[in-house]
Design a protein around this motif. Structure first.
Motif, short mmCIF file in Angstrom:
data_model
loop_
_atom_site.label_atom_id
_atom_site.label_comp_id
_atom_site.label_asym_id
_atom_site.label_seq_id
_atom_site.Cartn_x
_atom_site.Cartn_y
_atom_site.Cartn_z
N ASP A 44 52.81 -22.82 13.68
CA ASP A 44 52.13 -21.78 14.25
C ASP A 44 52.66 -20.61 15.09
OD1 ASP A 44 49.41 -23.05 14.38
OD2 ASP A 44 49.76 -23.94 16.66
N ALA A 54 53.66 -18.42 12.05
CA ALA A 54 52.44 -17.48 11.97
C ALA A 54 52.29 -15.94 12.94
CB ALA A 54 51.00 -18.26 11.89
N GLN A 111 54.21 -13.44 12.27
CA GLN A 111 54.03 -12.78 11.20
C GLN A 111 52.79 -11.89 11.64
OE1 GLN A 111 52.73 -16.14 8.34
NE2 GLN A 111 53.02 -14.63 6.81
N ARG A 136 44.96 -18.34 19.78
CA ARG A 136 44.80 -18.62 18.33
C ARG A 136 43.26 -19.05 17.86
NH1 ARG A 136 45.86 -19.92 13.44
NH2 ARG A 136 46.79 -21.31 12.91
N GLY A 171 43.59 -17.96 12.29
CA GLY A 171 45.60 -17.30 13.47
C GLY A 171 45.40 -16.49 14.38
N GLY A 226 58.46 -15.57 10.71
CA GLY A 226 57.60 -15.22 10.24
C GLY A 226 57.69 -13.73 10.05
#
Length: 501
Positions: A269, A272, A275, A359, A363, A444
């Motif tokens: 997590d 991500a 990202q 969340r 994503g 990420g």
């Protein structure tokens, strides 16, 4: 809102319906009642200071009838401006389902002999659902304007429900389709969140909630229009990053994942989330521009960091042993820029932490682009290094680990339970969990095209240290028992430890 003086409340015109007769007596009564009621609101920023007087800047009946809804703005005697959605109902407010007792502002008799009760209406589902029609129609209402994004679909008549947990504003969900953010502290000019959401809406595939509509003052007589409300896409989620992270940290610290094991359940997590943060930064840079920080700006930034540290030292003596190391960290930021290490600046989130991410099944989605509410609008709008957001998120991982640790030990950090054998063992696990999260977030962020934060350790260290100093000042003022959390980070950063490892 103009900074030169209060705006006159919209006068009644002969062609206005009878509901507008409410405006003047309601405003007069609110001026009498609000000095006692307003300081208890969680979004009131002047806590600790007496409130003696409020002055009306704006009041419009936006939902006529029984009950009626007024959209109002008042200025307090310290110069701050606050928005209230005020319901006016004959008789007691307990006839309105869902309105809690502490939302009641007070009752009075109108000139025509009626008894009206005034209440903060963000809990009134019926009134808020009717208020939504203003955004659907996008027509002016006296001194108010309503706008919607071209092509935006805004269904009318959806049930409204207030969302809890927000501190500086109030949010209301309409079904599972839309969310209305009612800004409480009103500033001149377009809101920073409105500007940011509009920019992100022009980009493709950005993990943020889509802007649908907004309300603002009309900006008459040369005054800047002020943003009052923002309507955006509702983001269904399985929780925010803070609740998810602390729950998984607690599981790991308890022993379900070894302290030095490969990545635990939240590392994926965290990767991500890094990202998603890089995607938002890239979109903001594309839409609103970016440029390198100049040498004079680097000096100004360093001076600002040192000034904040000096202010904190005056209130938090526990920071004193680390002042020299923190000054070195701040000077290293200036020196890095001077020696050719480029530091791009751009519009950023400005108040990024785990609680500002939701969340979803697809994503992470970042929310609340208002920036740090306690900072001036000009500062929140100013281009900043994206590393500031990264550093703030790294601190949030540290806080999540220590809050989970405190829940398991049943004591704040630094207490007797944390110093015993079990406390020492769990503390090591908490630190390992936070370290893995920070590393995964940075990885990420880099994988999604952001500049690798780990390649600028001096810059990242300076920004994380500044955030930790801010946290120390906050904890000293509000939760002294939690002061050891930021102090531990200050000690580590003053001694030159790498923020992400």
């Amino acid at each position: 809102m103009s900074g030169t003086g209060p705006r006159t409340v919209t006068p009644r015109r002969p062609d206005r319906p009878r509901d507008q007769d409410l405006t003047a007596p309601v405003v007069d009564e609110l001026c009498r009642l609000l000095p006692a009621w307003l300081p208890a609101r969680r979004w009131y920023a002047g806590k600790g200071h007496g409130l003696h007087e409020v002055r009306p800047l704006l009041a419009e009946v936006v939902v006529p009838g029984t009950p009626a809804l007024l959209q109002t703005v008042f200025r307090t005697d310290d110069g701050a401006c606050y928005q209230l959605l005020v319901g006016a109902v004959p008789g007691p407010a307990d006839t309105r389902p869902g309105v809690p007792a502490d939302a009641v502002i007070g009752s009075f008799r109108t000139p025509d002999g009626r008894t009206l009760t005034l209440y903060e209406a963000s809990f009134d589902s019926e009134l808020l659902s009717a208020f939504l029609q203003r955004f659907v129609e996008a027509r002016p209402c006296g001194a108010l304007e309503y706008h919607h994004v071209p092509g935006a679909v805004i269904p009318a008549g959806l049930p409204a429900r207030p969302l809890t947990g927000e501190q500086s504003n109030t949010s209301v969900a309409f079904g599972d389709r839309m969310m209305l953010k009612v800004l409480r502290r009103i500033m001149p000019g377009a809101g920073t969140e409105l500007e940011t959401l509009a920019a992100l809406g022009r980009a493709d595939d950005v993990p943020s909630a889509a802007l649908l509509a907004w309300a603002q003052t009309a900006g008459r007589q040369g005054a800047q229009p002020a943003t009052l409300c923002i309507l955006q896409e509702f983001v269904p989620s399985r929780g925010d990053g803070w609740s998810i992270a602390t729950a998984q940290a607690k599981t790991c610290i308890r022993g379900a994942c070894p302290s030095l094991a490969p990545p635990d359940g939240f590392s994926g997590d965290a990767f991500a989330l890094g990202q998603a943060t890089a995607q938002v930064h890239r979109a903001l840079a594309q839409q609103l521009g970016s440029r390198p920080l100049s040498g004079p700006e680097a000096l100004e930034l360093t001076d600002a960091l040192m000034a904040r540290l000096d202010d904190a030292l005056a209130e938090v003596p526990d920071l004193t042993p680390y002042a020299r190391g923190l000054h070195r960290a701040y000077r290293s930021l200036r020196d890095a820029v001077r020696h050719g290490n480029p530091l791009p600046i751009q519009r950023i989130h400005g108040d990024l932490h785990l609680g500002q991410a939701l969340r979803t099944p697809d994503g992470w989605v970042l929310i609340d682009f208002e920036g740090e509410p306690g900072h001036p609008v000009e500062e929140r709008r100013r281009p900043q290094p994206a590393l500031r957001d990264v550093a703030a998120m790294l601190r949030s991982f540290d806080y999540a680990a220590h809050h989970a640790l405190g829940d398991l030990l049943g004591t704040p950090p630094g207490g007797p339970a944390a110093r015993g054998p079990r406390g020492t063992r769990l503390t090591r696990r908490a630190a390992a969990w936070a370290l893995r999260g920070r590393r995964a977030f940075c990885a990420g962020y880099t994988a999604a095209g952001g500049q690798d934060p780990r390649t600028s350790p001096a810059l990242l260290r300076a920004f994380e240290a500044d955030k930790a100093v801010y946290e120390a000042l906050y904890e000293a003022r509000n939760r002294p028992q939690w002061l050891p959390i930021p102090l531990a980070a200050v000690r580590r950063l003053a001694h030159g430890s790498h923020p992400a490892g």
